[in-house]
Design a protein around this motif. Structure first.
Motif, mmCIF file in Angstrom:
data_model
loop_
_atom_site.group_PDB
_atom_site.id
_atom_site.type_symbol
_atom_site.label_atom_id
_atom_site.label_comp_id
_atom_site.label_asym_id
_atom_site.label_seq_id
_atom_site.Cartn_x
_atom_site.Cartn_y
_atom_site.Cartn_z
ATOM 1 N N ASP A 68 0.810 -1.215 0.000
ATOM 2 C CA ASP A 68 0.000 0.000 0.000
ATOM 3 C C ASP A 68 0.848 1.272 0.000
ATOM 4 O OD1 ASP A 68 0.980 0.233 2.594
ATOM 5 O OD2 ASP A 68 -0.948 -0.229 3.559
ATOM 6 N N PHE A 69 0.178 2.414 0.021
ATOM 7 C CA PHE A 69 0.860 3.705 -0.033
ATOM 8 C C PHE A 69 1.848 3.866 1.126
ATOM 9 C CE2 PHE A 69 1.197 8.169 1.174
ATOM 10 C CZ PHE A 69 1.533 8.767 -0.028
ATOM 11 N N ASP A 70 1.434 3.432 2.324
ATOM 12 C CA ASP A 70 2.292 3.601 3.493
ATOM 13 C C ASP A 70 3.584 2.788 3.361
ATOM 14 O OD1 ASP A 70 0.514 5.337 4.828
ATOM 15 O OD2 ASP A 70 -0.695 3.633 5.446
ATOM 16 N N PHE A 71 3.489 1.603 2.759
ATOM 17 C CA PHE A 71 4.701 0.800 2.538
ATOM 18 C C PHE A 71 5.663 1.545 1.626
ATOM 19 C CE2 PHE A 71 7.079 -1.942 -0.342
ATOM 20 C CZ PHE A 71 7.770 -2.748 0.541
ATOM 21 N N TRP A 72 5.145 2.066 0.521
ATOM 22 C CA TRP A 72 6.024 2.741 -0.436
ATOM 23 C C TRP A 72 6.544 4.057 0.119
ATOM 24 C CZ3 TRP A 72 8.232 -0.072 -3.779
ATOM 25 C CH2 TRP A 72 7.575 -1.185 -4.342
ATOM 26 N N LEU A 73 5.763 4.708 0.956
ATOM 27 C CA LEU A 73 6.242 5.942 1.581
ATOM 28 C C LEU A 73 7.474 5.645 2.449
ATOM 29 C CD1 LEU A 73 5.730 8.970 1.990
ATOM 30 C CD2 LEU A 73 4.269 8.375 3.931
ATOM 31 N N ARG A 74 7.443 4.512 3.144
ATOM 32 C CA ARG A 74 8.612 4.120 3.943
ATOM 33 C C ARG A 74 9.795 3.798 3.042
ATOM 34 N NH1 ARG A 74 4.464 1.469 6.829
ATOM 35 N NH2 ARG A 74 4.911 -0.522 5.770
ATOM 36 N N GLN A 75 9.520 3.129 1.921
ATOM 37 C CA GLN A 75 10.600 2.783 0.989
ATOM 38 C C GLN A 75 11.265 4.033 0.424
ATOM 39 O OE1 GLN A 75 10.657 -0.558 2.042
ATOM 40 N NE2 GLN A 75 11.607 -0.701 0.029
ATOM 41 N N TYR A 76 10.477 5.073 0.238
ATOM 42 C CA TYR A 76 11.010 6.323 -0.306
ATOM 43 C C TYR A 76 11.419 7.299 0.797
ATOM 44 C CZ TYR A 76 9.754 4.928 -5.038
ATOM 45 O OH TYR A 76 9.684 4.269 -6.255
ATOM 46 N N LYS A 77 11.691 6.734 1.992
ATOM 47 C CA LYS A 77 12.237 7.512 3.112
ATOM 48 C C LYS A 77 11.349 8.707 3.482
ATOM 49 C CE LYS A 77 15.819 4.806 2.730
ATOM 50 N NZ LYS A 77 15.971 3.638 3.626
ATOM 51 N N PRO A 192 -13.430 15.937 5.520
ATOM 52 C CA PRO A 192 -12.411 16.409 6.466
ATOM 53 C C PRO A 192 -11.460 15.318 6.935
ATOM 54 C CG PRO A 192 -14.613 16.377 7.458
ATOM 55 C CD PRO A 192 -14.798 16.180 5.990
ATOM 56 N N GLU A 193 -11.950 14.068 7.014
ATOM 57 C CA GLU A 193 -11.069 12.981 7.458
ATOM 58 C C GLU A 193 -9.952 12.735 6.445
ATOM 59 O OE1 GLU A 193 -13.884 11.426 4.617
ATOM 60 O OE2 GLU A 193 -14.185 12.684 6.398
ATOM 61 N N SER A 194 -10.258 12.872 5.145
ATOM 62 C CA SER A 194 -9.233 12.698 4.118
ATOM 63 C C SER A 194 -8.245 13.864 4.123
ATOM 64 C CB SER A 194 -9.892 12.583 2.733
ATOM 65 O OG SER A 194 -10.678 11.418 2.643
ATOM 66 N N PHE A 195 -8.761 15.058 4.366
ATOM 67 C CA PHE A 195 -7.883 16.225 4.469
ATOM 68 C C PHE A 195 -6.937 16.060 5.654
ATOM 69 C CE2 PHE A 195 -6.702 20.475 5.842
ATOM 70 C CZ PHE A 195 -6.391 21.109 4.649
ATOM 71 N N SER A 200 -1.525 14.807 7.926
ATOM 72 C CA SER A 200 -0.637 13.973 8.744
ATOM 73 C C SER A 200 0.539 13.443 7.926
ATOM 74 C CB SER A 200 -1.423 12.810 9.367
ATOM 75 O OG SER A 200 -1.820 11.867 8.380
ATOM 76 N N TYR A 201 0.293 13.101 6.659
ATOM 77 C CA TYR A 201 1.398 12.673 5.787
ATOM 78 C C TYR A 201 2.401 13.803 5.602
ATOM 79 C CZ TYR A 201 -0.831 8.298 4.313
ATOM 80 O OH TYR A 201 -1.361 7.040 4.281
ATOM 81 N N GLU A 202 1.908 15.000 5.445
ATOM 82 C CA GLU A 202 2.759 16.159 5.256
ATOM 83 C C GLU A 202 3.637 16.397 6.483
ATOM 84 O OE1 GLU A 202 1.341 19.900 2.825
ATOM 85 O OE2 GLU A 202 0.982 20.230 4.952
ATOM 86 N N LYS A 203 3.051 16.311 7.659
ATOM 87 C CA LYS A 203 3.805 16.522 8.894
ATOM 88 C C LYS A 203 4.843 15.421 9.087
ATOM 89 C CE LYS A 203 0.181 19.055 11.370
ATOM 90 N NZ LYS A 203 -0.793 19.035 12.490
ATOM 91 N N PHE A 212 8.620 18.974 1.690
ATOM 92 C CA PHE A 212 7.632 19.082 0.611
ATOM 93 C C PHE A 212 6.227 19.240 1.175
ATOM 94 C CE2 PHE A 212 4.451 16.802 -1.958
ATOM 95 C CZ PHE A 212 4.488 17.570 -3.108
ATOM 96 N N THR A 213 5.455 20.113 0.561
ATOM 97 C CA THR A 213 4.043 20.274 0.924
ATOM 98 C C THR A 213 3.183 19.887 -0.274
ATOM 99 O OG1 THR A 213 4.138 22.610 0.279
ATOM 100 C CG2 THR A 213 4.495 22.083 2.605
#
Length: 276
Positions: A68-77, A192-195, A200-203, A212-213
């Protein structure tokens, strides 16, 4: 060896119209419809896909990424995807598509993939086949069907446009970085939950050294401030008024001439696998 016909749906206007067009003009083809689900799509996308599935009378296969997205986010540091580094498209859209088809292609099947690039989109190219047995077909371009034609197809079918077109210019992930600021404001108001998830991803990215924002020049925290929201809405209204003062109304198509986000802010070079 088989010949197969596949058509990818994004939950957007153009790919839905292409599915209707192919069903009506080539009912002899045993078309396989698919949707690559990132797990971060708008609720309106799923609703529209369900209606489209009912119209077609055929199932739409869901291709879920194995990671999923969270896995790849970790892979891309923790570096978020961006217009310059679109790893989300590569890993969550293209990779599942290739994992689905490559075994059949390698075994000798010949597959035609139908892509919804319109006749008025000469600046766009479809997915470039990297396998000798995979061919890409562009029926709208071949038939001269433009944006107005796409809308006609959907209206005539009774499906109409996906409901998110009331407030957003395209489908894709809830936190797509191609959104305009007014679309981020509308996401905050409607989902609002998606926003908050995007915020949270940004932070998290910032905490890991990636400043990056999602929206150029400001964080979602800054964008969400009441005074900034008011400013964004006022700027958007001014754009509408300027565009309306310049445009010519087509008396033959008065209902199809509504202004869209891309009309006001310019056409973004979006990922076709997400936004068609």
């Amino acid at each position: 060896m088989r010949q197969r016909h596949v058509l990818g749906l994004s939950g957007g206007r153009d790919s839905a119209a292409l599915a209707v067009h192919m069903a009506q003009t080539r009912p002899d083809l045993e078309m396989e419809y698919f949707f690559t689900d990132t797990g971060k799509e708008l609720p309106e996308v799923y609703e529209y896909l369900g209606r489209l599935e009912g119209f077609l009378g055929r199932p739409i296969e869901r291709l879920n990424p194995d990671r999923d997205f969270d896995f790849w986010l970790r892979q891309y540091k923790s570096f978020l995807p961006s217009p310059r580094t679109r790893w989300c498209t590569r890993q969550l859209k293209i990779r599942p598509f290739e994992q689905w088809l490559w075994p059949a292609l390698d075994s000798g099947d010949r597959i035609i993939s139908y892509v919804a690039i319109r006749a008025d989109e000469s600046y766009r190219e479809g997915y470039a086949s990297t396998h000798g047995n995979l061919t890409v077909s562009l029926p709208f371009r071949d038939a001269g069907i433009d944006k107005a034609g796409v809308i006609d197809i959907l209206e005539a079918s009774g499906l109409g446009l996906p409901s998110y077109y009331d407030w957003r210019s395209r489908s894709g992930c809830t936190f797509c970085f191609f959104q305009q600021k007014i679309e981020w404001v509308r996401l905050m108001e409607r989902h609002p939950e998606s926003f908050d998830e995007a915020r949270s991803y940004e932070k998290n990215a910032l905490e890991h050294g990636s400043p990056f924002t999602w929206s150029a020049g400001e964080s979602l925290d800054e964008l969400a401030r009441p005074e900034r929201v008011a400013q964004i809405k006022a700027d958007h209204q001014k754009r509408i008024e300027r565009a309306q003062s310049r445009r010519r109304i087509n008396p033959l198509r008065p209902d199809a001439e509504g202004l869209e986000i891309d009309d006001l802010y310019g056409q973004a070079k979006v990922c076709l696998s997400c936004h068609k």
